[in-house]
Design a protein around this motif. Sequence first.
Motif, PDB file in Angstrom:
ATOM      1  N   ARG A 113      26.479  21.109  34.939  1.00 55.21           N
ATOM      2  CA  ARG A 113      27.423  21.304  36.048  1.00 55.21           C
ATOM      3  C   ARG A 113      28.799  20.739  35.702  1.00 55.21           C
ATOM      4  N   THR A 114      28.829  19.612  35.003  1.00 54.79           N
ATOM      5  CA  THR A 114      30.102  19.028  34.592  1.00 54.79           C
ATOM      6  C   THR A 114      30.840  19.934  33.623  1.00 54.79           C
ATOM      7  N   LYS A 115      30.105  20.509  32.653  1.00 55.14           N
ATOM      8  CA  LYS A 115      30.727  21.433  31.717  1.00 55.14           C
ATOM      9  C   LYS A 115      31.244  22.687  32.435  1.00 55.14           C
ATOM     10  N   LEU A 116      30.490  23.172  33.425  1.00 58.24           N
ATOM     11  CA  LEU A 116      30.910  24.359  34.171  1.00 58.24           C
ATOM     12  C   LEU A 116      32.189  24.079  34.960  1.00 58.24           C
ATOM     13  N   LYS A 117      32.278  22.926  35.594  1.00 59.84           N
ATOM     14  CA  LYS A 117      33.490  22.573  36.339  1.00 59.84           C
ATOM     15  C   LYS A 117      34.683  22.419  35.406  1.00 59.84           C
ATOM     16  N   LYS A 118      34.453  21.874  34.225  1.00 58.92           N
ATOM     17  CA  LYS A 118      35.548  21.719  33.272  1.00 58.92           C
ATOM     18  C   LYS A 118      36.081  23.080  32.823  1.00 58.92           C
ATOM     19  N   THR A 119      35.185  24.046  32.607  1.00 56.16           N
ATOM     20  CA  THR A 119      35.622  25.378  32.194  1.00 56.16           C
ATOM     21  C   THR A 119      36.404  26.072  33.297  1.00 56.16           C
ATOM     22  N   TYR A 120      35.937  25.965  34.532  1.00 62.11           N
ATOM     23  CA  TYR A 120      36.652  26.587  35.647  1.00 62.11           C
ATOM     24  C   TYR A 120      38.030  25.951  35.840  1.00 62.11           C
ATOM     25  N   LYS A 121      38.121  24.672  35.618  1.00 63.41           N
ATOM     26  CA  LYS A 121      39.408  23.992  35.740  1.00 63.41           C
ATOM     27  C   LYS A 121      40.382  24.484  34.684  1.00 63.41           C
ATOM     28  N   GLN A 122      39.900  24.700  33.447  1.00 60.87           N
ATOM     29  CA  GLN A 122      40.756  25.225  32.391  1.00 60.87           C
ATOM     30  C   GLN A 122      41.231  26.639  32.711  1.00 60.87           C
ATOM     31  N   VAL A 123      40.367  27.437  33.323  1.00 57.49           N
ATOM     32  CA  VAL A 123      40.758  28.799  33.697  1.00 57.49           C
ATOM     33  C   VAL A 123      41.827  28.764  34.784  1.00 57.49           C
ATOM     34  N   ALA A 124      41.640  27.916  35.795  1.00 58.19           N
ATOM     35  CA  ALA A 124      42.594  27.854  36.905  1.00 58.19           C
ATOM     36  C   ALA A 124      43.970  27.409  36.448  1.00 58.19           C
ATOM     37  N   GLU A 125      44.044  26.584  35.406  1.00 60.46           N
ATOM     38  CA  GLU A 125      45.337  26.117  34.907  1.00 60.46           C
ATOM     39  C   GLU A 125      46.120  27.221  34.205  1.00 60.46           C
ATOM     40  N   LYS A 126      45.458  28.308  33.809  1.00 63.30           N
ATOM     41  CA  LYS A 126      46.125  29.407  33.103  1.00 63.30           C
ATOM     42  C   LYS A 126      46.394  30.622  33.988  1.00 63.30           C
ATOM     43  N   VAL A 127      45.974  30.568  35.225  1.00 60.84           N
ATOM     44  CA  VAL A 127      46.099  31.722  36.116  1.00 60.84           C
ATOM     45  C   VAL A 127      47.522  31.797  36.670  1.00 60.84           C
ATOM     46  N   LEU A 128      48.058  33.017  36.738  1.00 59.39           N
ATOM     47  CA  LEU A 128      49.329  33.288  37.425  1.00 59.39           C
ATOM     48  C   LEU A 128      48.977  33.877  38.788  1.00 59.39           C
ATOM     49  N   PRO A 129      48.866  33.059  39.822  1.00 57.84           N
ATOM     50  CA  PRO A 129      48.292  33.508  41.100  1.00 57.84           C
ATOM     51  C   PRO A 129      49.116  34.594  41.757  1.00 57.84           C
ATOM     52  N   PRO A 130      48.477  35.411  42.605  1.00 64.27           N
ATOM     53  CA  PRO A 130      49.217  36.476  43.302  1.00 64.27           C
ATOM     54  C   PRO A 130      50.182  35.908  44.331  1.00 64.27           C
ATOM     55  N   VAL A 131      51.223  36.674  44.595  1.00 64.24           N
ATOM     56  CA  VAL A 131      52.261  36.285  45.548  1.00 64.24           C
ATOM     57  C   VAL A 131      52.143  37.160  46.793  1.00 64.24           C
ATOM     58  N   PRO A 132      52.767  36.764  47.895  1.00 63.59           N
ATOM     59  CA  PRO A 132      52.796  37.642  49.074  1.00 63.59           C
ATOM     60  C   PRO A 132      53.483  38.969  48.756  1.00 63.59           C
ATOM     61  N   ARG A 133      53.077  39.995  49.468  1.00 60.05           N
ATOM     62  CA  ARG A 133      53.627  41.331  49.203  1.00 60.05           C
ATOM     63  C   ARG A 133      55.128  41.379  49.437  1.00 60.05           C
ATOM     64  N   GLU A 134      55.656  40.598  50.380  1.00 61.11           N
ATOM     65  CA  GLU A 134      57.090  40.633  50.648  1.00 61.11           C
ATOM     66  C   GLU A 134      57.884  40.183  49.420  1.00 61.11           C
ATOM     67  N   GLU A 135      57.445  39.119  48.762  1.00 58.87           N
ATOM     68  CA  GLU A 135      58.146  38.640  47.577  1.00 58.87           C
ATOM     69  C   GLU A 135      57.990  39.619  46.416  1.00 58.87           C
ATOM     70  N   TRP A 136      56.809  40.207  46.284  1.00 54.91           N
ATOM     71  CA  TRP A 136      56.582  41.159  45.203  1.00 54.91           C
ATOM     72  C   TRP A 136      57.464  42.400  45.375  1.00 54.91           C
ATOM     73  N   GLU A 137      57.586  42.885  46.596  1.00 53.72           N
ATOM     74  CA  GLU A 137      58.434  44.051  46.853  1.00 53.72           C
ATOM     75  C   GLU A 137      59.914  43.708  46.692  1.00 53.72           C
ATOM     76  N   LEU A 138      60.303  42.468  46.991  1.00 45.33           N
ATOM     77  CA  LEU A 138      61.691  42.058  46.767  1.00 45.33           C
ATOM     78  C   LEU A 138      62.033  42.108  45.291  1.00 45.33           C
ATOM     79  N   LEU A 139      61.163  41.608  44.441  1.00 47.30           N
ATOM     80  CA  LEU A 139      61.396  41.690  42.997  1.00 47.30           C
ATOM     81  C   LEU A 139      61.436  43.138  42.529  1.00 47.30           C
ATOM     82  N   ARG A 140      60.558  43.968  43.067  1.00 49.71           N
ATOM     83  CA  ARG A 140      60.540  45.373  42.673  1.00 49.71           C
ATOM     84  C   ARG A 140      61.850  46.070  43.019  1.00 49.71           C
ATOM     85  N   ASP A 141      62.374  45.803  44.215  1.00 50.40           N
ATOM     86  CA  ASP A 141      63.620  46.441  44.629  1.00 50.40           C
ATOM     87  C   ASP A 141      64.804  45.934  43.818  1.00 50.40           C
TER      88      ASP A 141
END
Length: 287
Positions: A113-141
């Motif tokens: 379980r400790t190894k599994l939590k460590k792997t998930y933590k490493q994955v979360a540190e590399k994720v570029l999380p999604p943004v609200p649609r309003e900000e995404w559409e502002l960048l698109r425009d």
Amino acid sequence: MRRILLLAFGRTGAKRRQLLSDLLEPDTPSSDEELQKYINKARAIVKEGRKPDWLDNWDTEKLKAFVRSQTGGDAPPIVNRPKPEITNHQLAPERHVLKENIWGGPLNEKVRRTKLKKTYKQVAEKVLPPVPREEWELLRDLVNKKEEWEVPKRRAVGKLIWAKEDKSQEVAVLDWNWQRYATQPIWLVDRQKSRRNMLLSGQVDEDLPMGEQQPINCHRYTPRLWRRTLEQVWRMTAVMERRKDGKGWEIEWGQKKYEPPVAPSADLEFFEGAPVRAEPKKKKGKQ
């Protein structure tokens, strides 16, 4: 300025951590089937004989779905990404966590379980999380010139240094003042004309034979440069919404479609009679 844009749209910094928390937070059950899943999960924890930990409060299925989209073909190629790339063994942490120890026996559940939590933590540190649609559409425009963008201008943040010869008169350092060159070191008198100070104050060098010259390596920020910078940030952002049937998520990444420009009417005569390139025929598969 690129760093400020990354901070503003949650690619780095505190806002990214807040967006990541929203991504990992489980959704409120909206049906009996989803509620039954939460009940089964709680029963499985009790059956394993352990206490609930922070990983139990993460929506791991949602996280893995977004990670597959970020590392797969959905996301466009990112230049100068702010986070390292996610490796293949991090796509499915449960499969790559060892189940046996070095002696071939079953691995202790607490260690696993400790190894599994460590792997998930490493994955979360590399994720570029999604943004609200309003900000995404502002960048698109902004990237597609549908929204007006006021180009920031370089302004002088420094002030000119004034030398006081006496209490009743002030002489600007920019003017020729032979007394200062005779009484003070040259490096002190010419400090104002260093590249850094000239960039801060906005002044130009007037002593050159060719006239006024801009400071060396003074970059000009053009509208085209800003659009390219915004496009790089847009490529790093995505929107994630649950499908209408409640099964899975729809993830869309920012990616500009480049199309060849259309010739203006004044230049159409140069293209008259030009052969039209036929589309390549599709190869038939083996039967």
